[in-house]
Design a protein around this motif. Structure first.
Motif, mmCIF file in Angstrom:
data_model
loop_
_atom_site.group_PDB
_atom_site.id
_atom_site.type_symbol
_atom_site.label_atom_id
_atom_site.label_comp_id
_atom_site.label_asym_id
_atom_site.label_seq_id
_atom_site.Cartn_x
_atom_site.Cartn_y
_atom_site.Cartn_z
ATOM 1 N N LEU A 125 0.828 -1.211 0.000
ATOM 2 C CA LEU A 125 0.000 0.000 0.000
ATOM 3 C C LEU A 125 0.866 1.265 0.000
ATOM 4 C CD1 LEU A 125 -2.766 -1.109 2.500
ATOM 5 C CD2 LEU A 125 -3.078 -0.631 0.072
ATOM 6 N N HIS A 126 1.973 1.248 0.730
ATOM 7 C CA HIS A 126 2.859 2.404 0.775
ATOM 8 C C HIS A 126 3.441 2.689 -0.611
ATOM 9 C CE1 HIS A 126 6.498 4.486 2.921
ATOM 10 N NE2 HIS A 126 5.678 5.351 2.386
ATOM 11 N N ILE A 127 3.868 1.631 -1.309
ATOM 12 C CA ILE A 127 4.415 1.810 -2.652
ATOM 13 C C ILE A 127 3.325 2.267 -3.624
ATOM 14 C CG2 ILE A 127 5.413 0.568 -4.624
ATOM 15 C CD1 ILE A 127 6.919 -1.155 -2.477
ATOM 16 N N ALA A 128 2.141 1.717 -3.488
ATOM 17 C CA ALA A 128 1.047 2.065 -4.405
ATOM 18 C C ALA A 128 0.512 3.471 -4.174
ATOM 19 C CB ALA A 128 -0.087 1.047 -4.267
ATOM 20 N N HIS A 129 0.501 3.937 -2.901
ATOM 21 C CA HIS A 129 -0.177 5.201 -2.598
ATOM 22 C C HIS A 129 0.688 6.263 -1.924
ATOM 23 C CE1 HIS A 129 -4.018 3.665 -3.894
ATOM 24 N NE2 HIS A 129 -3.786 2.565 -3.197
ATOM 25 N N GLY A 130 1.903 5.946 -1.570
ATOM 26 C CA GLY A 130 2.792 6.950 -0.989
ATOM 27 C C GLY A 130 3.570 7.644 -2.087
ATOM 28 N N PRO A 131 3.338 8.914 -2.335
ATOM 29 C CA PRO A 131 3.997 9.595 -3.461
ATOM 30 C C PRO A 131 5.527 9.514 -3.401
ATOM 31 C CG PRO A 131 2.396 11.046 -2.407
ATOM 32 C CD PRO A 131 2.461 9.806 -1.590
ATOM 33 N N LEU A 132 6.099 9.716 -2.230
ATOM 34 C CA LEU A 132 7.557 9.672 -2.112
ATOM 35 C C LEU A 132 8.069 8.244 -2.282
ATOM 36 C CD1 LEU A 132 10.176 11.176 -1.572
ATOM 37 C CD2 LEU A 132 9.795 10.823 0.885
ATOM 38 N N ARG A 133 7.436 7.278 -1.634
ATOM 39 C CA ARG A 133 7.880 5.875 -1.728
ATOM 40 C C ARG A 133 7.739 5.363 -3.155
ATOM 41 N NH1 ARG A 133 9.754 1.805 -2.621
ATOM 42 N NH2 ARG A 133 10.076 -0.010 -1.304
ATOM 43 N N ARG A 134 6.703 5.810 -3.841
ATOM 44 C CA ARG A 134 6.497 5.408 -5.238
ATOM 45 C C ARG A 134 7.582 6.012 -6.133
ATOM 46 N NH1 ARG A 134 1.389 6.483 -5.481
ATOM 47 N NH2 ARG A 134 1.633 8.606 -6.191
ATOM 48 N N ALA A 135 8.022 7.221 -5.812
ATOM 49 C CA ALA A 135 9.023 7.901 -6.633
ATOM 50 C C ALA A 135 10.437 7.387 -6.372
ATOM 51 C CB ALA A 135 8.964 9.407 -6.371
ATOM 52 N N LEU A 136 10.703 6.941 -5.151
ATOM 53 C CA LEU A 136 12.039 6.471 -4.790
ATOM 54 C C LEU A 136 12.141 4.956 -4.960
ATOM 55 C CD1 LEU A 136 12.691 8.584 -1.567
ATOM 56 C CD2 LEU A 136 13.736 8.896 -3.813
ATOM 57 N N ILE A 137 12.631 4.550 -6.122
ATOM 58 C CA ILE A 137 12.810 3.121 -6.396
ATOM 59 C C ILE A 137 14.075 2.678 -5.652
ATOM 60 C CG2 ILE A 137 13.148 1.379 -8.199
ATOM 61 C CD1 ILE A 137 10.453 2.815 -8.373
ATOM 62 N N PRO A 138 14.002 1.566 -4.917
ATOM 63 C CA PRO A 138 15.179 1.110 -4.168
ATOM 64 C C PRO A 138 16.406 0.960 -5.045
ATOM 65 C CG PRO A 138 13.273 -0.110 -3.476
ATOM 66 C CD PRO A 138 12.855 0.709 -4.661
ATOM 67 N N GLY A 139 17.515 1.401 -4.512
ATOM 68 C CA GLY A 139 18.784 1.343 -5.221
ATOM 69 C C GLY A 139 19.919 1.358 -4.229
ATOM 70 N N PRO A 140 21.012 2.015 -4.607
ATOM 71 C CA PRO A 140 22.196 1.973 -3.750
ATOM 72 C C PRO A 140 21.984 2.529 -2.336
ATOM 73 C CG PRO A 140 22.705 2.979 -5.870
ATOM 74 C CD PRO A 140 21.235 2.756 -5.823
ATOM 75 N N SER A 141 21.449 3.729 -2.229
ATOM 76 C CA SER A 141 21.282 4.284 -0.882
ATOM 77 C C SER A 141 20.320 5.462 -0.893
ATOM 78 C CB SER A 141 22.637 4.727 -0.322
ATOM 79 O OG SER A 141 23.157 5.783 -1.107
ATOM 80 N N LEU A 142 19.845 5.782 0.294
ATOM 81 C CA LEU A 142 18.997 6.949 0.509
ATOM 82 C C LEU A 142 19.797 7.994 1.271
ATOM 83 C CD1 LEU A 142 15.694 5.318 1.827
ATOM 84 C CD2 LEU A 142 15.941 6.591 -0.289
ATOM 85 N N THR A 143 19.493 9.237 1.003
ATOM 86 C CA THR A 143 20.106 10.268 1.830
ATOM 87 C C THR A 143 19.392 10.275 3.180
ATOM 88 O OG1 THR A 143 18.588 12.020 1.140
ATOM 89 C CG2 THR A 143 20.570 11.686 -0.223
ATOM 90 N N GLU A 144 19.987 10.901 4.151
ATOM 91 C CA GLU A 144 19.367 10.968 5.475
ATOM 92 C C GLU A 144 18.037 11.716 5.406
ATOM 93 O OE1 GLU A 144 20.592 12.599 9.857
ATOM 94 O OE2 GLU A 144 22.163 11.733 8.599
ATOM 95 N N GLY A 145 17.973 12.770 4.586
ATOM 96 C CA GLY A 145 16.728 13.521 4.413
ATOM 97 C C GLY A 145 15.640 12.683 3.770
ATOM 98 N N GLN A 146 15.990 11.891 2.743
ATOM 99 C CA GLN A 146 15.023 11.021 2.082
ATOM 100 C C GLN A 146 14.503 9.960 3.049
ATOM 101 O OE1 GLN A 146 17.557 9.769 -1.160
ATOM 102 N NE2 GLN A 146 16.352 10.956 -2.654
#
Length: 182
Positions: free
Chosen positions: A100-121
């Motif tokens: 549900l988070h991936i389907a409906h969370g705008p930020l989670r949908r935009a951030l496809i898992p990869g190498p790393s996230l910034t602390e702000g993200q």
């Protein structure tokens, strides 16, 4: 040449056989039972099946290739810990919330898992998760563990069936718009 012997050997195998006592067994109607000592192992196998099916679905949802990981490392660690603990209820709820988070969370949908996230993200993802949590709790029904186990033993368990059993409707999003900070 006697062809009657050949035709007997080439006939399709029947799902009904006779045991040593002369009783017929109908393998289509035979149901597996879970003995108390085997329950933990079967739950572990069921958890692996659920995780595998869910990850495949999430890859498609995010437009990823087959070998890509659809969960961020911290999400994957949580999921694998639940599999190792053979916790089907907790695993199913966690994965349903992630779906549900991936389907409906705008930020989670935009951030496809990869190498790393910034602390702000990472902070923004956690904020989005907290904002959606109330809606998640209302959107996901109780986990019918015995039904899941039965479906697993019958070879019918899939992630789409899990969502159906949880009464999750992916087409319905949260009423309140999620505050998106990027």
């Amino acid at each position: 040449v006697d062809v009657s012997d050949v035709s007997e050997r080439t006939q399709p195998h029947s799902l009904q056989e006779t045991n040593q006592h002369g009783r017929e067994w109908d393998y289509q109607r035979l149901r597996l039972r879970v003995e108390p000592g085997h329950r933990h192992k079967i739950q572990a196998m069921m958890c692996k099946k659920i995780l595998t099916d869910c990850l495949a679905t999430l890859r498609v949802l995010q437009g990823q290739r087959q070998r890509d990981d659809p969960l961020w490392r911290f999400e994957g660690r949580r999921a694998y810990k639940l599999v190792l603990n053979s916790s089907p209820k907790e695993l199913v709820r966690f994965l349903a919330f992630k779906h549900l988070h991936i389907a409906h969370g705008p930020l989670r949908r935009a951030l496809i898992p990869g190498p790393s996230l910034t602390e702000g993200q990472m902070h923004d993802l956690q904020d989005e998760w907290r904002q959606l949590m109330h809606w998640f709790l209302q959107s996901v029904g109780p986990v019918p563990e015995e039904v899941l186990l039965r479906k697993f033993l019958d070879g019918e368990l899939s992630w789409s069936l899990v969502l159906k059993l949880l009464r999750v409707d992916l087409s319905i999003g949260p009423r309140d718009k999620v505050d998106r900070r990027m």
